[in-house]
Each structure stands twice: as C-alpha cells, then as structure tokens.
Design an enzyme around this catalytic site. Structure first.
Site, PDB file in Angstrom:
ATOM      1  CG  ASP A 107      -2.009   1.000   1.257  1.00 21.13           C
ATOM      2  OD1 ASP A 107      -3.052   0.797   0.610  1.00 21.13           O
ATOM      3  OD2 ASP A 107      -1.813   2.018   1.939  1.00 21.13           O
ATOM      4  CG  ASP A 151      -5.887  -4.879  -3.983  1.00 19.91           C
ATOM      5  OD1 ASP A 151      -6.512  -4.266  -3.103  1.00 19.91           O
ATOM      6  OD2 ASP A 151      -4.948  -4.374  -4.621  1.00 19.91           O
ATOM      7  CG  HIS A 188      -5.538  -3.400   0.062  1.00 20.18           C
ATOM      8  ND1 HIS A 188      -4.851  -3.113  -1.097  1.00 20.18           N
ATOM      9  CD2 HIS A 188      -5.095  -2.521   0.995  1.00 20.18           C
ATOM     10  CE1 HIS A 188      -4.025  -2.097  -0.887  1.00 20.18           C
ATOM     11  NE2 HIS A 188      -4.147  -1.721   0.374  1.00 20.18           N
TER      12      HIS A 188
END
Length: 343
Positions: A151, A285, A315
C-alpha cells in the site's frame, strides 16, 4: 539611527505532535516484539524532532546456522500502508527471522507507536518521504535491503528505492503502486472514490482503522475482536488520526500534483533497474484486482520473475496469507542474486 528597521522574522512555531500512550500497546495478540526508536527532523523550522518506532527482530545466536541460512542472511524492511501499522507484519516476521533474516518494520510517522503530527497539512508526500529516508537510511543506516512494501509503504518505499538504489538488493511489492497522477485510477477507481469520501466525511465515532483492514481482508467477518482492537490501538481519538485521514488526499490524481514531478523522476530510475523485483498481489484486492502490470511490466528487474496472485486474498492479504507471503519472500531471497543493476 535607523527609523525604519527591517522587521525581524518571527520564530517558527513548533509542530503540534501527539504520542500514543504506551499502555495502549500492552498485551496485543501475536505481537511479542520489543519497540525500538529513532528520531527524525520534523522539518518545521523550529527544531522539532519526531520519534519513529520500528521493530527490529533478528535471529537468536546460532539460529541462522541451524536453519542453514547463515550464508544468505538478509536485512528485510517491511513497510506498511494506510491505515495499518507494523502490527500488520506479525505473521510475516517470525518465519523470516527463523530463516535467518533480520526484519525491520517501521511505523510511518502518524501511525502505530510513531509520533503523530496533529495538523493535516503536515502530512505531505514529501514530508513522509523525508521522514522515512532519515529513519531508515540515516539513523538506522540500512544497506543491502530487501524491501517488502504494501500500500503506501510502496508509494513511499519505491520512491526511496529510486532515489537511493545503492541501498537496496531486491523488492517484493504487495498490493501497491507508484502513481504519478498522469493516468486514470484504473479499474478500482470506484473503490478509491468511496474510500476518499469515507475518509473525509465519516464521523469520528464511525471512522476506525480496524474496519478498513477488516473490509480489505478475506476473513473480514471472523477477525478476532482483539485483533481489530490492536489495529485501533494507536488512535485513541480523532486528534491522532490526521495522517490516516490525510493520506487519501495526497494520492496524485493529476499530472500537476505537488508530488508528481518527483514521482516522474522516480519512474525514470525505476525503468532502468534490473535488481530482482517480485509482485505479490491479492486476486480480490479492491484496487488492483490482482493486476500488477503497472509495476511488473515497467521495472526491468521484474521481467521473468515468479509473480504471485493469491486467490481469495484481499488488500490486506497479510491477515489471511501471512505465512504464505513470508514463504514467498524467503524463496525469492534464496533464488535471486544480490546487487543493483541498470538496464
């Protein structure tokens, strides 16, 4: 006598900062790791220093030799994103340490046990890049790094890689990217739009990092309440959430974003790097849908690598696939030569 003296510049106002009380981190499930700290310059012109927390787990004496990994021990840096913290890596670190590697997992400024600037505008792409660089490269003086980034950990870590490629050996990118704002947001734009709105509009009593992590995990409905509480532990109230709320707003969405020029420069370097580069993405995701080609098709060192798309993983795949991710990282370290190269 000078009747019109030049007015003096008023002293810079120190950055307002809060620090989560230590007692909020006591007894977290599956998190026996000792805290470590460095300090970095806040950049406020007033000399303020920010305390940055990191985990630093190393094999016990003789453990590397017993595992047969003594000749391949590496320094692995694990970078979390928003709104998580180093707790995210609790299932990934132990297998890597057992394989003989040192694992360093910082909390970004504004997250975890690190200090948290209260002003939203203190959290810029540049300030976070500067804070992370000083913590990892100046204070800890890390070299020969295997970077594992997730991320926002990738949005910051890949820029550090481009600016300091001599410090890195290889990369594992996990559900991340490096957007310059020149292209559309891709198939996950609707999810991102909802996240942008929620992060700004949600009332404090309904804005919980644990809910974001749960929604992005395959085990969303079965996460232990103690695990959810651990993700919320760094954020006692709204004053501590400035970074979490601001990060969505500093994602570049136009080519003239304040960060875009630096990111274009980063890509000019990344597109020449031949150091080993692996992508591990979740098929579920909500942003990428498992498509890692924005990285794997552009970084020369990613060509021909055994990229993985984990079926059923969301995710925050570390919650459901922590052991599997650790095994993929360890295998990648074993199978790839160390070094920095350019195409």
């Amino acid at each position: 006598m000078n009747e019109n003296p030049t007015p003096s510049t008023p002293p810079a106002k120190p950055m307002a900062v809060v620090r989560t009380p230590d007692e909020r981190f006591g007894g977290l499930p599956d998190f026996p790791f000792a805290p470590h700290y460095v300090t970095v310059a806040a950049g406020d012109g007033a000399g303020t220093r920010l305390r940055v927390h990191h985990l630093d787990e190393r094999p016990a004496d003789g453990a590397a030799a017993e595992s047969g990994a003594e000749s391949g021990a590496e320094t692995i840096v694990l970078l979390h994103g928003n709104p998580s913290w180093s707790y995210l890596w609790r299932h990934v670190i132990p297998p890597l340490v057992a394989a003989g590697h040192r694992c360093v997992a910082p909390d970004l400024v504004g997250f975890g046990r690190s200090d948290k600037p209260v002003a939203r505008l203190a959290h810029s792409y540049q300030s976070h890049t500067d804070w992370l660089r000083e913590a990892l490269l100046d204070r800890l003086d890390l070299t020969d790094v295997t970077l594992v980034c997730h991320d926002w950990g990738g949005a910051l870590g890949l820029r550090l890689l481009a600016e300091h490629p001599d410090r890195f050996r290889r990369v594992v990118a996990v559900n991340t990217g490096l957007d310059t704002g020149e292209k559309d947001l891709g198939p996950g734009w609707q999810h991102l739009a909802r996240w942008f709105q929620f992060s700004q509009r949600a009332y404090p009593e309904t804005f919980r990092p644990s809910g974001v992590v749960a929604a992005g995990s395959a085990s969303a409905g079965v996460l232990d309440p103690a695990v959810l509480a651990a993700y919320d532990a760094p954020f006692p109230d709204e004053e501590y959430l400035a970074g979490v709320r601001q990060f969505p707003l500093i994602i570049p969405i136009s080519p003239d974003d304040p960060a875009s020029e630096a990111l274009r420069g980063a890509w000019r370097v990344l597109e020449t790097l031949t150091l080993p580069f692996l992508c591990v993405f979740g098929a579920e995701d909500s942003v990428s849908g498992g498509d890692h080609t924005a990285l794997s098709a552009r970084v020369p060192g990613a060509h021909g690598q055994p990229h993985a798309v984990l079926e059923g993983a969301g995710h925050f795949l570390q919650e459901d696939w922590g052991g599997e991710l650790a095994a993929l990282v360890a295998d990648f370290v074993r199978s790839t030569p160390a070094g920095v190269g350019t195409a």
